[in-house]
Scaffold this active site. Structure first.
Site, PDB file in Angstrom:
ATOM      1  N   HIS A   2     -29.249  26.021 -30.314  1.00 55.22           N
ATOM      2  CA  HIS A   2     -30.640  26.377 -30.022  1.00 55.22           C
ATOM      3  C   HIS A   2     -30.753  27.010 -28.638  1.00 55.22           C
ATOM      4  O   HIS A   2     -31.857  27.283 -28.172  1.00 55.22           O
ATOM      5  CB  HIS A   2     -31.527  25.132 -30.084  1.00 55.22           C
ATOM      6  CG  HIS A   2     -31.589  24.519 -31.448  1.00 55.22           C
ATOM      7  ND1 HIS A   2     -30.747  23.512 -31.840  1.00 55.22           N
ATOM      8  CD2 HIS A   2     -32.355  24.811 -32.525  1.00 55.22           C
ATOM      9  CE1 HIS A   2     -31.012  23.180 -33.092  1.00 55.22           C
ATOM     10  NE2 HIS A   2     -31.976  23.955 -33.527  1.00 55.22           N
ATOM     11  N   ARG A  25     -17.935  26.514 -38.287  1.00 55.93           N
ATOM     12  CA  ARG A  25     -19.176  26.306 -37.542  1.00 55.93           C
ATOM     13  C   ARG A  25     -18.772  25.951 -36.101  1.00 55.93           C
ATOM     14  O   ARG A  25     -18.010  25.005 -35.872  1.00 55.93           O
ATOM     15  CB  ARG A  25     -19.994  25.172 -38.140  1.00 55.93           C
ATOM     16  CG  ARG A  25     -21.286  24.862 -37.368  1.00 55.93           C
ATOM     17  CD  ARG A  25     -21.914  23.543 -37.795  1.00 55.93           C
ATOM     18  NE  ARG A  25     -22.207  23.539 -39.209  1.00 55.93           N
ATOM     19  CZ  ARG A  25     -22.116  22.459 -39.979  1.00 55.93           C
ATOM     20  NH1 ARG A  25     -21.687  21.313 -39.478  1.00 55.93           N
ATOM     21  NH2 ARG A  25     -22.413  22.540 -41.266  1.00 55.93           N
ATOM     22  N   ASP A  80     -17.676  18.265 -41.465  1.00 55.31           N
ATOM     23  CA  ASP A  80     -18.180  18.085 -40.108  1.00 55.31           C
ATOM     24  C   ASP A  80     -17.080  17.544 -39.200  1.00 55.31           C
ATOM     25  O   ASP A  80     -16.223  16.772 -39.643  1.00 55.31           O
ATOM     26  CB  ASP A  80     -19.350  17.087 -40.092  1.00 55.31           C
ATOM     27  CG  ASP A  80     -20.674  17.740 -40.425  1.00 55.31           C
ATOM     28  OD1 ASP A  80     -20.796  18.957 -40.244  1.00 55.31           O
ATOM     29  OD2 ASP A  80     -21.594  17.028 -40.865  1.00 55.31           O
ATOM     30  N   ALA A 130     -21.747  16.847 -29.765  1.00 55.32           N
ATOM     31  CA  ALA A 130     -22.835  15.890 -29.587  1.00 55.32           C
ATOM     32  C   ALA A 130     -22.378  14.447 -29.410  1.00 55.32           C
ATOM     33  O   ALA A 130     -23.210  13.545 -29.357  1.00 55.32           O
ATOM     34  CB  ALA A 130     -23.791  15.968 -30.782  1.00 55.32           C
TER      35      ALA A 130
END
Length: 313
Positions: A224, A181, A131, A186
């Site tokens: 999303h 990814r 990540d 965020a």
């Protein structure tokens, strides 16, 4: 809405509130986004998702470890997770934060722990994604990723569209044929490091999706945002990109109907499924992304009480 988002991001980094939040557990809506606190609880959730045709990447929550014993314990826990996923034969990968493995102590410690995890993952044929965290740790993360990529095949990492540097990072990583990814980002970043306007972030997101897909490397589009999803579909059609070269990634607990809809359309859909005791920072970042509806309806009142309680601790 921006003020509320900033509050949630501030809370996400507060270690004292993390301790308080553990005491109150999942009573205030966190279970909407988090698949329990233990490996067995997470596996039960993954089995249900697997039965619906959804793939997962599992995140054992924890970050910003400041002692070697805790970093090593986290690595041990991740090895047990990998072994369990392999035994259960689930369509599951894992995602790892380097700060949970000791990155803030030393690069060498994080690297040693990552090698242990990757050795275990190699035995179980499980893919591992490193990540990406905040921009201050970006160089360290990419340095460790590129070093490990020389020895391990099933490893990827994450790039964030809101950082100015990301297109250049794509070019630097290209020779490694990386599996990436791609996300919007965020963490709370300074204006010197990141775009702040949604349109600018979206435009950069579209650019990096196109660049990476056209480079021919595996691309996980983590969003999303329906506009970004539709844009990706158009790129795939325009450039005849095989479905085997990309997937959509969505968060566990967000837009469940959309996840299944994409599956029915024939796309690979992978859910980011977090679990663990150290859930507060992750939960606050999800609240920052969805501030208009941070708590399920039945828990809204409890959620407001939790916020008030934590802020007064």
């Amino acid at each position: 809405m921006t003020v509320l988002r900033n509050i949630f991001l501030f809370l996400s980094k507060n270690k004292r509130l993390t301790i308080v939040a553990k005491k109150y557990g999942f009573r205030f809506g966190a279970s909407r986004y988090i698949a329990g606190k233990s490996i067995p609880e997470a596996v039960e959730v993954i089995k249900r998702l697997d039965g619906k045709g959804l793939s997962v990447t599992v995140d054992c929550l924890g970050e910003f470890v400041d002692n070697e014993a805790e970093a090593n314990a986290t690595a041990n826990h991740l090895v047990r997770l990998i072994e369990t996923l392999g035994q259960e034969s689930l369509d599951a990968e894992i995602s790892v934060k380097l700060t949970s493995l000791g990155l803030d102590i030393s690069n060498d410690l994080a690297l040693r722990n990552m090698k242990r995890i990757l050795d275990a993952a190699e035995q179980q044929n499980i893919f591992v994604t490193i990540d990406m965290e905040d921009s201050l740790r970006c160089d360290q993360t990419l340095e460790i990723f590129t070093l490990l990529k020389l020895s391990y095949k099933d490893i990827g990492t994450v790039l964030q569209a809101y950082l100015y540097r990301t297109i250049e990072d794509l070019h630097v990583l290209k020779p490694y044929s990386p599996s990436l990814r791609l996300v919007k980002g965020a963490y709370k970043e300074s204006p010197e490091a990141a775009f702040s306007e949604k349109q600018a972030i979206d435009d950069n997101f579209k650019k990096i999706i196109e660049i990476h897909l056209r480079n021919g490397h595996y691309t996980a589009i983590a969003t999303h945002d329906d506009a970004i999803i539709e844009y990706t579909k158009q790129l795939v059609s325009k450039y005849q990109i095989p479905y085997s070269q990309f997937e959509f990634q969505l968060l566990y607990g967000v837009k469940a109907d959309r996840q299944l809809e994409l599956c029915r359309e024939g796309y690979k859909v992978r859910l980011y499924v977090p679990f663990g005791e150290d859930w507060f920072g992750y939960y606050m970042r999800r609240m920052a992304e969805y501030p208009a509806n941070p708590f399920p309806h039945k828990n809204k009142s409890a959620g407001r009480k939790m916020g008030i309680h934590l802020l007064h601790k």
